[in-house]
Design an enzyme around this catalytic site. Sequence first.
Site, short mmCIF file in Angstrom:
data_model
loop_
_atom_site.label_atom_id
_atom_site.label_comp_id
_atom_site.label_asym_id
_atom_site.label_seq_id
_atom_site.Cartn_x
_atom_site.Cartn_y
_atom_site.Cartn_z
CG ASP A 52 -1.76 1.23 1.31
OD1 ASP A 52 -1.68 2.07 0.38
OD2 ASP A 52 -2.50 1.37 2.29
CD GLU A 131 36.34 6.70 5.01
OE1 GLU A 131 36.94 6.79 6.09
OE2 GLU A 131 36.58 7.43 4.03
CD GLU A 133 33.08 9.06 11.31
OE1 GLU A 133 34.32 9.10 11.24
OE2 GLU A 133 32.36 10.08 11.40
CD GLU A 188 36.35 8.04 13.42
OE1 GLU A 188 36.90 9.02 13.98
OE2 GLU A 188 36.68 7.64 12.30
CD GLU A 195 35.71 5.37 9.45
OE1 GLU A 195 35.69 6.54 9.88
OE2 GLU A 195 36.48 4.99 8.57
CG HIS A 244 34.55 10.61 5.25
ND1 HIS A 244 35.81 10.53 5.78
CD2 HIS A 244 33.92 11.61 5.90
CE1 HIS A 244 35.94 11.45 6.72
NE2 HIS A 244 34.81 12.12 6.82
NE ARG A 315 42.80 11.74 7.12
CZ ARG A 315 42.84 10.57 6.51
NH1 ARG A 315 43.87 10.23 5.79
NH2 ARG A 315 41.84 9.71 6.65
CD GLU A 332 37.65 10.74 2.42
OE1 GLU A 332 38.61 11.55 2.42
OE2 GLU A 332 37.43 9.94 3.33
NE ARG A 334 37.42 14.57 5.16
CZ ARG A 334 37.11 15.56 5.99
NH1 ARG A 334 36.69 16.73 5.52
NH2 ARG A 334 37.23 15.42 7.27
P1 ADP Z 1 40.13 7.09 5.15
O1 ADP Z 1 41.58 7.15 4.85
O2 ADP Z 1 39.39 8.28 4.64
O3 ADP Z 1 39.82 6.81 6.60
P2 ADP Z 1 39.27 4.37 4.70
O4 ADP Z 1 40.52 3.60 4.53
O5 ADP Z 1 38.61 4.32 6.04
O6 ADP Z 1 39.57 5.87 4.27
O7 ADP Z 1 38.18 3.91 3.63
C1 ADP Z 1 38.48 3.85 2.30
C2 ADP Z 1 37.27 3.37 1.52
O8 ADP Z 1 37.54 3.63 0.14
C3 ADP Z 1 36.98 1.88 1.64
O9 ADP Z 1 35.59 1.67 1.71
C4 ADP Z 1 37.54 1.33 0.31
O10 ADP Z 1 36.90 0.13 -0.14
C5 ADP Z 1 37.22 2.47 -0.61
N1 ADP Z 1 37.97 2.46 -1.87
C6 ADP Z 1 39.21 2.01 -2.15
N2 ADP Z 1 39.50 2.15 -3.46
C7 ADP Z 1 38.39 2.70 -4.04
C8 ADP Z 1 38.05 3.06 -5.37
N3 ADP Z 1 38.88 2.92 -6.38
N4 ADP Z 1 36.81 3.59 -5.56
C9 ADP Z 1 35.95 3.75 -4.57
N5 ADP Z 1 36.22 3.41 -3.31
C10 ADP Z 1 37.43 2.89 -3.03
MG MG Z 2 37.55 9.19 5.14
MG MG Z 3 36.10 8.44 10.32
MG MG Z 4 38.09 5.94 7.50
MG MG Z 5 41.17 4.64 7.40
#
Ligand code: ADP
Ligand code: MG
Ligand code: MG
Ligand code: MG
Ligand code: MG
Length: 443
Positions: A52, A131, A133, A188, A195, A244, A315, A332, A334
Amino acid sequence: QKYTEQDIRQMVQDNQVEFLRLMFTDINGIIKNVEVPIDQLDKVLANKVTLDGSSIDGFVRIEESDMLLYPDLNTWLIFPWGSEHGKVARLICDIHMADGTEFAGDPRNNLRRIVREMQDAGFTSFNIGPEPEFFLFKMDDKGQPTLNLNDNGGYFDFEPVDLGENCRRDIVLELEKMGFEVEASHHEVAPGQHEIDFKYADAIEAADNIQTFKVVVKTVARKHGLHATFMPKPLEGINGSGMHVNMSLFKNKDNVFYDQNTKNGLSQTSMYFLAGLLDHAIGMTAINNPTVNSYKRLVPGFEAPVYVAWSGKNRSPLIRVPSARGAGTRLEMRSVDPTANPYLTIAAILHSGLEGIKAAQLPVAPVNRNIYTMDETERHQNKIYDLPATLHNAIQALKQDDVVRKSMGEHLYKSFIDSRELEWAAYCQTVSQWERDQYLKRF
Ligand code: ADP
Ligand code: MG
Ligand code: MG
Ligand code: MG
Ligand code: MG
């Protein structure tokens, strides 16, 4: 196609599945379920389970409320936790009209529309690594969440004080049983905040994964007597929770954001895509940060972005280019928080990026300095603008942005604006304790 109907019938038998949960997501990102006993399996597989639509936020008017659930067989999974009544499996569904056509107000159908647009542009996948959190709060005797954190730990804390660590480990184990490839899980910056990062996947699967992830986190936390919340800013004075979004475009096996012949390893395509994201970052804020509370996170001083800028060095900006190259080359974003509807967010990001590629304009220069030490004039000289600071401003910005509007389609756009304006109006009716503390005696 991962599973056929026959595979599913077999898995039901082998695992004694008793209930089937048919999942979909409403416009506000809330996961909805229709649960049916397994003897309805034939009906489910024949796309004949009705819904519905008038009872779901942002779906349809009462006169046209009969809708159909079309299960996506690839999303089949059996929840690893048992129930005394037998195993529960789930399928994520698309919503169709009674006449069988795709319902345009379904965020998942809409994302598939944008994915087709990407394929028409010559790309094969849009990889998304989120990512998310979240906070873990203790529950009281009545099972209600309190504001008491379950630990006093900090970033990458290995002390025994991190009681949430057991819970988080359990979450990771359950996720892995369900086929998630968990890449990292850590405490975190804020106490009680965690995270968990899982491997990137193509647009639709990534959005499905985010929704499944939230269900798993909440379910496992409850078993530990904890309440998991993805609310962006549950507590004042400490970091809020973001999500992120890492992204890259692929053409078959090649990451087209990577180019080994440029000085920084980033392709021209990636720069055009980035320019598209920057152009529409303000317009898509209402989608990425859809709640009143989202804007309590987007303030200076807590690692969340406040300005539209990008950098490959630090960052903190809205869009960061992580240092990985080759297959890991990515952008990325954010600003996104976990209250975003992932189907809408990924559609808005992808559509904006594709528009950037079409426009073929390079982005403004990266900002490698601390933006927070610049004054407004200096920011504007560097073409750095503010993200909307309230839900109201974000809704107004969305109304000005035709590209983001097109990423939703008219049906979703209208119901999204309606729903967000209602939330803002409701918030404006309230008077908070902060205001009484400030004004009651002073005036
Ligand atoms: P940060 O350094 O911002 O904390 P993380 O290491 O926590 O980053 O997370 C990185 C994320 O990016 C993971 O989910 C990973 O699978 C993803 N990732 C890695 N390579 C690629 C890509 N080519 N395209 C999209 N996502 C990717
Ligand atoms: Mg990140
Ligand atoms: Mg984080
Ligand atoms: Mg991270
Ligand atoms: Mg990381």
